[in-house]
Scaffold this motif. Structure first.
Motif: not given
Length: 282
Positions: A1-2, A219-222, A271-275, A277-282
């Motif tokens: 997701m972007d 926002w992260q929950a969204v 942008r940093q927060h989202f990045s 977040f995505l890393k935490s999903q790995d």
């Protein structure tokens, strides 16, 4: 997701071609704002958006202004909503963020109103997201939840900074309610509020770190819900602005911070927060 980040036109004084260049230079993915009413200007906007590779989110305000005229009827709001949707279509918006309705209506009246607004959405095929905003029916989390529970197809543009003012506290204490609304969020306005205002003077200031973290948790929950649902992208507009939101020095009325710089900071931070977040999903 972007993550797609949008530059708000709120408070803008530049010509639209300059707006697009400014957004592109700051690495925004698109523009959010009300579509022009003149067809020739709509064509100019469309050309500039395409030329700069920018997406568009339509902002729709009914009721005469951001605080609606009190005597407007639901029918008038719906007619205005329909006109504004029609004005936006030539710009191929991803979604429309809608400030519509009135906070003084009975909840049953608001349910009927949004039910009819969803018929406009179906008629034109443009996704409508309704903002959680003071002076509108979604001015607090509890009435918002009660209304949306009766309208399964209704989507929200989440700006919880408004709820901080209405409730006179951060939304940490109300996360149980907010988590029931996460699945309805189509778009996010990334402004940080606090217990006495819908906009902190600067979200980077250490004295407002707890307010920033509180908003980021929502926002992260969204993002988590949208990722779980398989969304290709999520959209967010850093929306710090003027009009009494920006703190001003007494007597001189000089702003305490530069709004454009704050919105750029907010975009980079998310942008940093989202990045992360995505890393935490790995």
């Amino acid at each position: 997701m972007d993550l797609k980040l949008f530059k708000t036109l709120w408070g803008n004084t530049l010509k639209f071609d300059q707006v697009c260049l400014q957004a592109k230079d700051a690495m925004f993915d698109g523009i959010e704002g009300p579509a022009p009413l003149v067809v020739s200007e709509q064509q100019e906007w469309r050309e500039q958006l395409n030329q700069n590779g920018l997406d568009y989110i339509a902002e729709i305000v009914t009721g005469g202004n951001f605080v609606p005229q009190r005597d407007w009827t639901p029918k008038q709001h719906l007619e205005d909503l329909k006109r504004r949707v029609e004005d936006s279509l030539s710009l191929s918006p991803l979604v429309a963020t809608c400030l519509t309705g009135c906070d003084a209506w009975e909840e049953s009246q608001s349910v009927d109103f949004f039910g009819e607004a969803l018929e406009i959405e179906k008629e034109y095929g443009l996704p409508l997201s309704f903002e959680t905003h003071r002076s509108r029916p979604f001015f607090n989390p509890w009435s918002t939840l009660r209304i949306v529970q009766q309208l399964p197809d209704l989507k929200l543009n989440a700006d919880i900074s408004h709820w901080c003012v209405v409730c006179e506290r951060l939304m940490d204490s109300e996360m149980e309610t907010l988590m029931q609304l996460v699945q309805r969020v189509k778009h996010v306005h990334a402004r940080v509020g606090y217990d006495q205002g819908a906009q902190v003077p600067h979200p980077a200031a250490p004295e407002y770190e707890s307010a920033l973290r509180s908003h980021q948790a929502f926002w992260q929950a969204v993002w988590q819900h949208q990722l779980n649902e398989g969304h290709a992208f999520t959209t967010m507009t850093p929306e710090f602005g003027p009009d009494g939101y920006c703190h001003l020095l007494p007597f001189t009325q000089a702003p305490v911070a530069d709004i454009w710089q704050i919105n750029q900071w907010m975009a980079q931070t998310e942008r940093q927060h989202f990045s992360q977040f995505l890393k935490s999903q790995d």
